[in-house]
Design an enzyme around this catalytic site. Structure first.
Site, PDB file in Angstrom:
ATOM      1  CB  CYS A 201     -19.363   5.777   3.221  1.00  0.00           C
ATOM      2  SG  CYS A 201     -19.850   5.891   1.493  1.00  0.00           S
ATOM      3  CB  CYS A 204     -20.830  10.327   1.583  1.00  0.00           C
ATOM      4  SG  CYS A 204     -21.532   9.214   2.843  1.00  0.00           S
ATOM      5  CB  CYS A 217     -22.970   4.387   2.907  1.00  0.00           C
ATOM      6  SG  CYS A 217     -22.989   6.052   3.643  1.00  0.00           S
ATOM      7  CB  CYS A 220     -24.156   8.549   0.232  1.00  0.00           C
ATOM      8  SG  CYS A 220     -22.975   7.200  -0.001  1.00  0.00           S
ATOM      9  CG  ASP A 338       4.742   3.604  11.373  1.00  0.00           C
ATOM     10  OD1 ASP A 338       4.661   2.909  12.399  1.00  0.00           O
ATOM     11  OD2 ASP A 338       4.026   4.606  11.163  1.00  0.00           O
TER      12      ASP A 338
END
Length: 412
Positions: A201, A204, A217, A220, A338
């Site tokens: 999430c 949170c 979520c 929260c 990368d």
């Protein structure tokens, strides 16, 4: 706002003229379009030039990790139904390139601007947009881009309280988190194939639950908002529940999703969905993407895929086996140096295709394909790879600079 015909200041006019001259010199020297260097010179002479050029336009900003160049093009086509448009159609999406594009559109009513994710907040501050389209956020250019959660936070802070109408994809939790600080959001259900950047999430840090197409979520309560626009198969559903057919020359589900978001943006400016979607049919290719070109007596379809999300979408639209596939990967500055992202791509989706590998980082890609249990051949260059394929169509998938190399080689 549009309609205000304040002339540019003498300093701004000088900056525009100097920028165009430098751009023309760069083109004449064979160094590309010149838009970035021209914009840099112009902004050096007048640091406020971007804002000055935008003040007479109704501006749309488009930002995302994947699909922003195509969506910018679709929105521009749709808005031409309501007036002249200026746009950075070739994808120069940082402030210098944007400034250069706007400097060429003195008669325009609308500015449709693709913006690099990292520059969105600053460009929004300078251009006072009427609408901002947010499509998705996923991993890209791992050596220098902030991780996606930080980008979402930057958007959220930079767009807090914006006067713009924000058109946002409600299926991407990171985009929803970013857009939720804006007072006026139109939610579009555009879908999200690549979910691996949004399992926690953004509010949170809790674990996201993803039943079906929904998400929330459990800790929260942060959850998917209810959309007013939606992609449904081959149709766009508008806020009244009407279904409008999508007819595109561009392939794949991702481009239907781009069309759905574009239709929602066009409606903000009073262009009805039917008109917007009809106009989008005009777009055949975007900066060479999806073009089919003749080369060595074969038909090569050129497909751009820059990161795991893009490769996933691209695999979904290639011809079925035994269509040959040429893969090309570089790791130059514009790509990100990368290449560890290759390990996040599910190359088992290419099972049954003859695969040919080229590009600066062909050996990195070869190791990845070996682990995925794929049969492939490493080739020195495009010519050699094409000659090993039977006559007919070949799917060519490349990341950013590899794609530019291919276009130069095939004369596209």
């Amino acid at each position: 706002m549009a309609g205000n015909s304040d002339p540019l200041s003498p300093r701004a006019k000088l900056a525009v003229t100097a920028g165009k001259a430098v751009a023309a010199a760069s083109r004449a020297a064979g160094r590309g379009s010149g838009s970035v260097i021209g914009g840099r010179v112009a902004l050096r002479l007048d640091p406020d030039l971007l804002g000055r050029l935008a003040q007479n336009l109704d501006v749309v900003l488009v930002s995302a990790t994947n699909g922003k160049t195509t969506t910018t093009r679709l929105i521009a086509e749709a808005l031409r139904a309501a007036g002249p448009v200026v746009s950075n159609a070739l994808g120069a999406n940082m402030p210098a390139g944007i400034t250069s594009a706007l400097a060429g559109g003195s008669e325009a009513k609308f500015g449709v601007i693709e913006v690099d994710e990292k520059y969105l907040a600053g460009v929004a501050r300078d251009t006072d947009p009427k609408c901002i389209a947010l499509l998705n956020l996923s991993r890209d250019q791992l050596d220098r881009a902030a991780e996606t959660r930080m980008l979402a936070e930057n958007w959220r802070e930079g767009l807090a309280g914006t006067k713009a109408v924000v058109v946002a994809n409600c299926d991407d939790p990171l985009v929803v988190w970013a857009a939720s600080s804006s007072p006026n959001v139109i939610w579009v259900a555009a879908g999200q194939m690549w979910k691996d950047d949004a399992w926690s999430c953004p509010s949170c840090g809790g674990v996201m639950q993803r039943p079906g197409d929904d998400w929330f979520c459990g800790e929260c309560g942060f959850r998917r908002p209810t959309p007013t626009w939606a992609l449904s198969g081959d149709h766009v559903l508008d806020p009244h529940g009407s279904a409008w057919p999508i007819h595109l020359q561009l392939p794949g589900r991702a481009n239907k999703a781009n069309a759905a978001s574009s239709a929602a943006v066009a409606a903000v400016f009073g262009v009805p969905p039917q008109v917007a979607l009809e106009r989008m049919y005009q777009v055949q290719a975007v900066a060479g993407r999806y073009d089919v070109v003749q080369f060595e007596n074969r038909d090569l379809r050129l497909l751009l895929a820059k990161n795991p999300a893009g490769w996933l979408e691209t695999f979904s639209l290639i011809d079925p086996p035994p269509a040959p596939v040429i893969l090309s990967v570089n790791a130059r500055g514009a790509d990100g140096t990368d290449t560890s992202w290759l390990w996040d791509v599910d190359y088992t989706r290419l099972t049954g295709h003859p695969i040919f590998v080229i590009g600066d980082r062909k050996l990195d890609l070869a190791v990845r394909l070996e682990v995925a249990g794929q049969h492939f051949q490493v080739c020195d260059n495009l010519d050699q790879a094409v000659q090993m394929c039977p006559p007919g169509r070949i799917e060519v998938i490349a990341n950013y600079t590899a794609f530019q190399d291919l276009r130069r080689r095939v004369g596209n």
